[in-house]
Structures are given as structure tokens and as C-alpha cells.
Enzyme design. Sequence first.
Site, PDB file in Angstrom:
ATOM      1  N   ILE A 108       0.818  -1.237   0.000  1.00 34.08           N
ATOM      2  CA  ILE A 108       0.000   0.000   0.000  1.00 34.08           C
ATOM      3  C   ILE A 108       0.841   1.272   0.000  1.00 34.08           C
ATOM      4  O   ILE A 108       0.335   2.333  -0.319  1.00 34.08           O
ATOM      5  CB  ILE A 108      -1.029   0.039   1.155  1.00 34.08           C
ATOM      6  CG1 ILE A 108      -0.351  -0.107   2.510  1.00 34.08           C
ATOM      7  CG2 ILE A 108      -2.116  -0.996   0.943  1.00 34.08           C
ATOM      8  CD1 ILE A 108      -1.286   0.204   3.692  1.00 34.08           C
ATOM      9  N   TYR A 168       2.028   3.443  16.895  1.00 32.79           N
ATOM     10  CA  TYR A 168       0.879   2.696  16.366  1.00 32.79           C
ATOM     11  C   TYR A 168      -0.424   3.410  16.733  1.00 32.79           C
ATOM     12  O   TYR A 168      -1.291   3.642  15.885  1.00 32.79           O
ATOM     13  CB  TYR A 168       0.908   1.276  16.954  1.00 32.79           C
ATOM     14  CG  TYR A 168      -0.242   0.392  16.559  1.00 32.79           C
ATOM     15  CD1 TYR A 168      -0.451   0.006  15.243  1.00 32.79           C
ATOM     16  CD2 TYR A 168      -1.108  -0.105  17.542  1.00 32.79           C
ATOM     17  CE1 TYR A 168      -1.510  -0.837  14.908  1.00 32.79           C
ATOM     18  CE2 TYR A 168      -2.154  -0.948  17.205  1.00 32.79           C
ATOM     19  CZ  TYR A 168      -2.352  -1.305  15.888  1.00 32.79           C
ATOM     20  OH  TYR A 168      -3.387  -2.138  15.566  1.00 32.79           O
ATOM     21  N   ILE A 179      -6.634  -9.601  19.278  1.00 29.17           N
ATOM     22  CA  ILE A 179      -7.338 -10.670  18.562  1.00 29.17           C
ATOM     23  C   ILE A 179      -6.604 -11.995  18.785  1.00 29.17           C
ATOM     24  O   ILE A 179      -5.398 -12.091  18.560  1.00 29.17           O
ATOM     25  CB  ILE A 179      -7.415 -10.376  17.044  1.00 29.17           C
ATOM     26  CG1 ILE A 179      -8.012  -8.988  16.775  1.00 29.17           C
ATOM     27  CG2 ILE A 179      -8.204 -11.475  16.329  1.00 29.17           C
ATOM     28  CD1 ILE A 179      -9.462  -8.828  17.133  1.00 29.17           C
TER      29      ILE A 179
HETATM   30  N1  SER Z   1      -3.179  -6.232  18.799  1.00 31.25           N
HETATM   31  C1  SER Z   1      -2.662  -4.918  18.572  1.00 31.25           C
HETATM   32  C2  SER Z   1      -1.328  -4.748  19.176  1.00 31.25           C
HETATM   33  O1  SER Z   1      -1.080  -5.366  20.168  1.00 31.25           O
HETATM   34  C3  SER Z   1      -3.595  -3.889  19.149  1.00 31.25           C
HETATM   35  O2  SER Z   1      -4.446  -3.454  18.153  1.00 31.25           O
HETATM   36  O3  SER Z   1      -0.552  -3.981  18.711  1.00 31.25           O
END
Ligand code: SER
Length: 316
Positions: A54, A143, A173
Site C-alpha cells: 500500500i 501505532y 485478537i
Molecule cells: N493487537 C494490537 C497490538 O497489540 C492492538 O491493536 O498492537
Amino acid sequence: MKRILVTGSAGQIGSELVMVLREKYGNDNVIAGTNRTPPSERIKKSGPVEVCNITNKEQLYETVDKYDIDTIYNMAAILSGVGEQRPLLAWKVNMDGFHNVLECAREKELVRVMNPSSIAAFGPETPRMNTPQETVLKPRTMYGVTKVAGELLGDYYFRKFNVDIRGVRYPGIISSETLPGGGTTDYAVAIYYEAIQHGKYECFVREDTVLPMMYMPDALKGIIDLAEAPVDTLKHHCDFNMGSMSFSVKDLANEIKKHIPELEVTYKPDYRQAIADSWPQSIDDTSAREEWGWTPSFDISSMTKDMIEKLTPRLK
Ligand code: SER
């Protein structure tokens, strides 16, 4: 007809999202975009794969033209842990790359862009319990900075240019197909692999660390349900809080011990502890529930049972 490009299709979420979308919309209508890491065999065997970084605008535009794409699920991202090691790379992929996706959607009048945000959009000043939809967004990681900026930029493109862009703030997740790479919540996946393979796990955050988490089938169902919601039911667009379950590492270890009693967990917190400590412990997702009917199906025990059933034959 939908023609979908999934960027980041070799990643933790992308690798499973491609397969679920192919099942729903047809194999040839879902293009797996990857950068350097090749996608899984089942992705390669079941439908089109295209090298599509991207951050390379030309390559992105060519892919969209070649396959007559009308929807992009932008799952390419640098996560929180690697983002702290390589902040400029995180900006390049998560912001410059995402901006290319938005510009592509605007110029080519795509039907929809889905772009996940994260609990990393929050920071230490945010209320940590039952974190509200509208709250302080002052993350301390690169991030997180890119996720907040991405939410704002996406909402701006919706209002200013009528690009239908939507996104959820994913919690950590947990999944059984592809390992996550470079995130802070990765321990909640790694512990299953290590428990099954070695009966022990050294965790990089403290045992009392509580974070919001979600099992992959819910994460996939959620983003697809949001993509399919009628636009006039949505008051929010790129920043839906999305909750499912919350637990400490100790709670998770105890749940896994019900299946693998010999599991021993030790703790050696590293730089990711401070990141985890700056994120919420639980999430108020009323807006997602009201605006597009979000409801998760898994809890810690049904998820753990499923993870162990899926991983054990593969890892033993
Ligand atoms: N799972 C991601 C992280 O730990 C959080 O959005 O960076």
C-alpha cells in the site's frame, strides 16, 4: 457485484478474512494483496493473489484497476510492538499507505473502504474501565498515533469526499491460523502455542495485566457486518468501540490449565508492559451494538476450548 481487495492478507486477520470473504462472495472476487510475506497455501490455492504494497501508490492503483476492485479491506499495518522499534516505518505503512488507499477510493469512486482501528487509539488519560466511545485519545505509541490519525482522516474523507469508509477499534485478537506479528496483545495467542507444544510459557507482561480481547470468528463477523450495514444507520464511521471479553494473563492461564494442567507460566515484563498499561481494560461498545447490531459469540472458555481443539492436532 463485489470485487474485494484485502491488503495485508498474509497477516493474522487478513489471512482468515480472505477465506471468509471468498466463501461469502466467491473465490475469484476476493483478491489477496500481500507485500513480502507470501500468503498461506489455502489462500494461494483458492483464488487470486497479487503483490500489492500500500505504500506503493502505483502498485495499489494498478491492482484496483486490474481486478476492477470496488471494496478494500485495508488490513496491512505495523502493530504496536514493532511500531515502537521502527516508528517511522509504522507511520509510513499505517499513515502514508492508508492515505494512498483513501486517495485511491476517492479518485476511483470505490464503494467502500474498511480500515481497522484499535484499542491502541487510547492512552493513559483515557478511562480504563468500560472505556466510552467518545473519550480522550492521547496514545503514547506510534501505532496508536497512526490509529487516531487514521480514524480522523477516514471520517474527514467520509464527510468531505463522500468516501464510505468504516472501521472498528479492535481489541487484542486471538486466533489459531496465523500468528500475530509485533503486537502487544500477542502473548494471548503465544500462550496457547507454548502451552500445547512445551507446557510452559514466559509472558512479556505481568500476570495481573488485563486487556480487552476477542476471538477471531467474532472479529471477522464484526467487520463484515459493519461493512454491510446500511450507511444511514451509522452515526459513527471509522472509530467503533468493539468489546468482547476482558481477562488477566492469570485468568487466561487458569482457563488453559483446565485443558493442559501441567502448564507453567512465568513472567518477564519488557517494554510492552508500559504499552499494555496505557490501554483500556474493558470497552463500552454500545454504539456498535445500536448502530449495526454488534454482538460477540465467544467468551474465554468457549474460545479456549476451540483454540485447543484446533491447535493441538497441528502442533503435537
Ligand atoms: N493487537 C494490537 C497490538 O497489540 C492492538 O491493536 O498492537
